[in-house]
Write a protein that holds these residues in place. Structure first.
Motif, PDB file in Angstrom:
ATOM      1  N   ARG A 278       0.835  -1.208   0.000  1.00 57.07           N
ATOM      2  CA  ARG A 278       0.000   0.000   0.000  1.00 57.07           C
ATOM      3  C   ARG A 278       0.862   1.248   0.000  1.00 57.07           C
ATOM      4  O   ARG A 278       0.522   2.265  -0.585  1.00 57.07           O
ATOM      5  CB  ARG A 278      -0.903  -0.002   1.237  1.00 57.07           C
ATOM      6  N   HIS A 279       2.012   1.189   0.672  1.00 57.37           N
ATOM      7  CA  HIS A 279       2.859   2.372   0.802  1.00 57.37           C
ATOM      8  C   HIS A 279       4.279   2.001   0.372  1.00 57.37           C
ATOM      9  O   HIS A 279       4.882   1.088   0.922  1.00 57.37           O
ATOM     10  CB  HIS A 279       2.871   2.877   2.253  1.00 57.37           C
ATOM     11  N   LEU A 280       4.805   2.716  -0.593  1.00 58.60           N
ATOM     12  CA  LEU A 280       6.163   2.477  -1.050  1.00 58.60           C
ATOM     13  C   LEU A 280       7.144   3.145  -0.094  1.00 58.60           C
ATOM     14  O   LEU A 280       7.000   4.324   0.238  1.00 58.60           O
ATOM     15  CB  LEU A 280       6.346   3.040  -2.465  1.00 58.60           C
ATOM     16  N   SER A 281       8.123   2.390   0.350  1.00 57.16           N
ATOM     17  CA  SER A 281       9.134   2.917   1.256  1.00 57.16           C
ATOM     18  C   SER A 281       9.819   4.141   0.648  1.00 57.16           C
ATOM     19  O   SER A 281      10.185   4.140  -0.529  1.00 57.16           O
ATOM     20  CB  SER A 281      10.182   1.831   1.532  1.00 57.16           C
ATOM     21  N   PRO A 282      10.009   5.213   1.432  1.00 56.25           N
ATOM     22  CA  PRO A 282      10.717   6.389   0.909  1.00 56.25           C
ATOM     23  C   PRO A 282      12.127   6.057   0.436  1.00 56.25           C
ATOM     24  O   PRO A 282      12.624   6.666  -0.508  1.00 56.25           O
ATOM     25  CB  PRO A 282      10.753   7.342   2.112  1.00 56.25           C
ATOM     26  N   THR A 283      12.761   5.073   1.072  1.00 56.53           N
ATOM     27  CA  THR A 283      14.114   4.704   0.686  1.00 56.53           C
ATOM     28  C   THR A 283      14.124   3.999  -0.662  1.00 56.53           C
ATOM     29  O   THR A 283      14.970   4.280  -1.522  1.00 56.53           O
ATOM     30  CB  THR A 283      14.751   3.814   1.763  1.00 56.53           C
ATOM     31  N   VAL A 284      13.173   3.079  -0.870  1.00 57.40           N
ATOM     32  CA  VAL A 284      13.074   2.412  -2.163  1.00 57.40           C
ATOM     33  C   VAL A 284      12.705   3.423  -3.249  1.00 57.40           C
ATOM     34  O   VAL A 284      13.254   3.401  -4.355  1.00 57.40           O
ATOM     35  CB  VAL A 284      12.038   1.272  -2.114  1.00 57.40           C
ATOM     36  N   ARG A 285      11.785   4.324  -2.926  1.00 58.20           N
ATOM     37  CA  ARG A 285      11.387   5.345  -3.903  1.00 58.20           C
ATOM     38  C   ARG A 285      12.584   6.226  -4.274  1.00 58.20           C
ATOM     39  O   ARG A 285      12.783   6.552  -5.451  1.00 58.20           O
ATOM     40  CB  ARG A 285      10.266   6.214  -3.349  1.00 58.20           C
ATOM     41  N   ALA A 286      13.380   6.588  -3.285  1.00 54.69           N
ATOM     42  CA  ALA A 286      14.541   7.434  -3.552  1.00 54.69           C
ATOM     43  C   ALA A 286      15.530   6.722  -4.469  1.00 54.69           C
ATOM     44  O   ALA A 286      16.073   7.325  -5.407  1.00 54.69           O
ATOM     45  CB  ALA A 286      15.218   7.824  -2.235  1.00 54.69           C
ATOM     46  N   PHE A 287      15.760   5.430  -4.218  1.00 51.75           N
ATOM     47  CA  PHE A 287      16.690   4.697  -5.076  1.00 51.75           C
ATOM     48  C   PHE A 287      16.132   4.553  -6.485  1.00 51.75           C
ATOM     49  O   PHE A 287      16.875   4.726  -7.470  1.00 51.75           O
ATOM     50  CB  PHE A 287      16.998   3.309  -4.505  1.00 51.75           C
ATOM     51  N   ALA A 288      14.842   4.230  -6.598  1.00 59.17           N
ATOM     52  CA  ALA A 288      14.232   4.069  -7.918  1.00 59.17           C
ATOM     53  C   ALA A 288      14.323   5.363  -8.719  1.00 59.17           C
ATOM     54  O   ALA A 288      14.651   5.350  -9.916  1.00 59.17           O
ATOM     55  CB  ALA A 288      12.780   3.616  -7.782  1.00 59.17           C
ATOM     56  N   ASP A 289      14.042   6.496  -8.070  1.00 56.26           N
ATOM     57  CA  ASP A 289      14.144   7.789  -8.756  1.00 56.26           C
ATOM     58  C   ASP A 289      15.582   8.070  -9.175  1.00 56.26           C
ATOM     59  O   ASP A 289      15.845   8.547 -10.285  1.00 56.26           O
ATOM     60  CB  ASP A 289      13.645   8.917  -7.848  1.00 56.26           C
ATOM     61  N   TRP A 290      16.520   7.749  -8.282  1.00 59.61           N
ATOM     62  CA  TRP A 290      17.925   8.034  -8.573  1.00 59.61           C
ATOM     63  C   TRP A 290      18.446   7.167  -9.714  1.00 59.61           C
ATOM     64  O   TRP A 290      19.080   7.667 -10.644  1.00 59.61           O
ATOM     65  CB  TRP A 290      18.771   7.804  -7.316  1.00 59.61           C
ATOM     66  N   VAL A 291      18.184   5.855  -9.671  1.00 56.31           N
ATOM     67  CA  VAL A 291      18.714   4.980 -10.719  1.00 56.31           C
ATOM     68  C   VAL A 291      18.053   5.283 -12.056  1.00 56.31           C
ATOM     69  O   VAL A 291      18.687   5.168 -13.121  1.00 56.31           O
ATOM     70  CB  VAL A 291      18.574   3.494 -10.323  1.00 56.31           C
ATOM     71  N   ALA A 292      16.780   5.711 -12.046  1.00 58.48           N
ATOM     72  CA  ALA A 292      16.126   6.123 -13.295  1.00 58.48           C
ATOM     73  C   ALA A 292      16.840   7.338 -13.885  1.00 58.48           C
ATOM     74  O   ALA A 292      17.035   7.433 -15.106  1.00 58.48           O
ATOM     75  CB  ALA A 292      14.651   6.436 -13.045  1.00 58.48           C
ATOM     76  N   GLU A 293      17.240   8.258 -13.028  1.00 60.93           N
ATOM     77  CA  GLU A 293      17.975   9.450 -13.489  1.00 60.93           C
ATOM     78  C   GLU A 293      19.332   9.056 -14.066  1.00 60.93           C
ATOM     79  O   GLU A 293      19.748   9.562 -15.116  1.00 60.93           O
ATOM     80  CB  GLU A 293      18.149  10.407 -12.309  1.00 60.93           C
ATOM     81  N   VAL A 294      20.022   8.129 -13.399  1.00 58.49           N
ATOM     82  CA  VAL A 294      21.332   7.675 -13.874  1.00 58.49           C
ATOM     83  C   VAL A 294      21.204   7.006 -15.246  1.00 58.49           C
ATOM     84  O   VAL A 294      22.003   7.261 -16.161  1.00 58.49           O
ATOM     85  CB  VAL A 294      21.960   6.695 -12.858  1.00 58.49           C
ATOM     86  N   VAL A 295      20.183   6.167 -15.399  1.00 59.66           N
ATOM     87  CA  VAL A 295      19.990   5.473 -16.675  1.00 59.66           C
ATOM     88  C   VAL A 295      19.632   6.469 -17.775  1.00 59.66           C
ATOM     89  O   VAL A 295      20.129   6.364 -18.903  1.00 59.66           O
ATOM     90  CB  VAL A 295      18.910   4.381 -16.530  1.00 59.66           C
ATOM     91  N   ARG A 296      18.772   7.450 -17.479  1.00 55.55           N
ATOM     92  CA  ARG A 296      18.406   8.457 -18.489  1.00 55.55           C
ATOM     93  C   ARG A 296      19.643   9.209 -18.987  1.00 55.55           C
ATOM     94  O   ARG A 296      19.797   9.468 -20.179  1.00 55.55           O
ATOM     95  CB  ARG A 296      17.390   9.446 -17.917  1.00 55.55           C
ATOM     96  N   GLU A 297      20.519   9.575 -18.059  1.00 56.20           N
ATOM     97  CA  GLU A 297      21.726  10.294 -18.448  1.00 56.20           C
ATOM     98  C   GLU A 297      22.663   9.422 -19.274  1.00 56.20           C
ATOM     99  O   GLU A 297      23.372   9.917 -20.154  1.00 56.20           O
ATOM    100  CB  GLU A 297      22.449  10.810 -17.200  1.00 56.20           C
ATOM    101  N   ALA A 298      22.661   8.108 -18.989  1.00 54.71           N
ATOM    102  CA  ALA A 298      23.562   7.199 -19.693  1.00 54.71           C
ATOM    103  C   ALA A 298      23.031   6.777 -21.054  1.00 54.71           C
ATOM    104  O   ALA A 298      23.809   6.448 -21.965  1.00 54.71           O
ATOM    105  CB  ALA A 298      23.819   5.958 -18.851  1.00 54.71           C
TER     106      ALA A 298
END
Length: 305
Positions: A278-298
């Protein structure tokens, strides 16, 4: 007894079906986990778990308590993460699994940025391409290639994509010639990659005039590690076909050359997968957002002509 901590330990033991695995995932000792469960059972006056040397199961009372624990812990996490200071400052242990090649070539070079942004997160990074049971193995999320299966228990968030690139080394081309058409592949051989998910080598997939075409290559050598697979291609041991981000360093150095560039296949998605809660962990959300940004840049650098 810290009742909240005991509830967290109890839920983790049930999720992982093991005292030892729960202790490892929580970075604590088995004795502490055992004591927490005993203290909780004594406090409640009921047995929560039936345990033998080989089996662990919930009692009827344990089933009811577990369901309530999961809801309460999720609600607490949601309330805490709703406050701006907490929402903007993920913390705690985060265990992520991804393929070795993605970690080595894309994620690890950017990890200093992740640590600078989220200094309170302790990252445990494991590397494999096998199917991971996130709950039982205590993994918070995985990064995987390909189209995720619709399991109903996982959320898949697409973070990017890469292209397949067919390559051969200059020494291989000098010895065997360069294929110009897909029919020419019958006269060539490849290095085989033994997928841990399918336990068999891949067929090569192309799209010709909008139709799928699969080609089974002759293989004199088969390996089960993707980095070794690309390295074998660079040594002239056979043709290879791999993700653009994996072969790009070899193409830039000249150790591999792209062939059959007129024949393409659908792009391969990259996704972050995590349990459906029901609730996505803020830590998991932070990593998902960060790795998505890294992949977009790459991604811009993965385009191979």
């Amino acid at each position: 007894m810290d009742r909240l901590q005991s509830m967290q330990i109890f839920a983790r033991v049930v999720d992982m079906h093991s005292f030892n695995r729960a202790a490892d995932s929580l970075l604590t000792s088995r004795s502490l986990v055992t004591r927490a469960i005993k203290d909780l059972e004594q406090f409640l006056g009921v047995r929560l778990l039936q345990r033998t040397t080989r089996h662990l199961s919930l009692t009827p009372e344990g089933t009811v308590y577990y369901d309530h624990c999961k809801r309460l812990l999720a609600d607490i996490e949601a309330v805490e993460s709703s406050f701006p200071a907490r929402a903007g400052n993920p913390r705690g242990r985060l265990r992520v699994d991804m393929t070795l090649s993605l970690a080595r070539l894309v994620v690890i070079p950017a990890l200093k940025d992740f640590q600078a942004r989220f200094p309170d997160v302790d990252l445990i990074l494991t590397m494999s391409d096998r199917k991971v049971d996130l709950i039982q193995e205590g993994v918070d999320c995985v990064v995987r290639t390909g189209t995720p299966e619709n399991s109903g228990t996982l959320v898949a968030r697409r973070i990017g994509a890469f292209d397949w690139v067919t390559c051969a080394s200059p020494t291989y081309i000098a010895q065997h010639g360069e294929p110009r058409t897909l029919d020419d592949l019958a006269q060539h051989h490849s290095v085989g990659y033994l997928s841990s998910q399918t336990a068999r080598p891949w067929d090569w997939h192309f799209v010709v005039n909008g139709e799928d075409r699969f080609i089974a290559m002759r293989e004199h050598l088969v390996v089960d590690d993707i980095d070794a697979y690309v390295a074998c291609g660079a040594e002239g041991l056979g043709m290879v076909r791999a993700g653009s981000y994996m072969v790009l360093p070899y193409l830039l150095s000249g150790r591999l050359r792209r062939v059959l560039s007129d024949f393409s296949a659908p792009a391969i998605p990259l996704s972050v997968l995590y349990p459906q809660n029901r609730h996505l962990s803020p830590t998991v959300r932070a990593f998902a957002d960060w790795v998505a940004e890294v992949v977009r840049e790459a991604e811009a650098g993965w385009r191979v002509n």
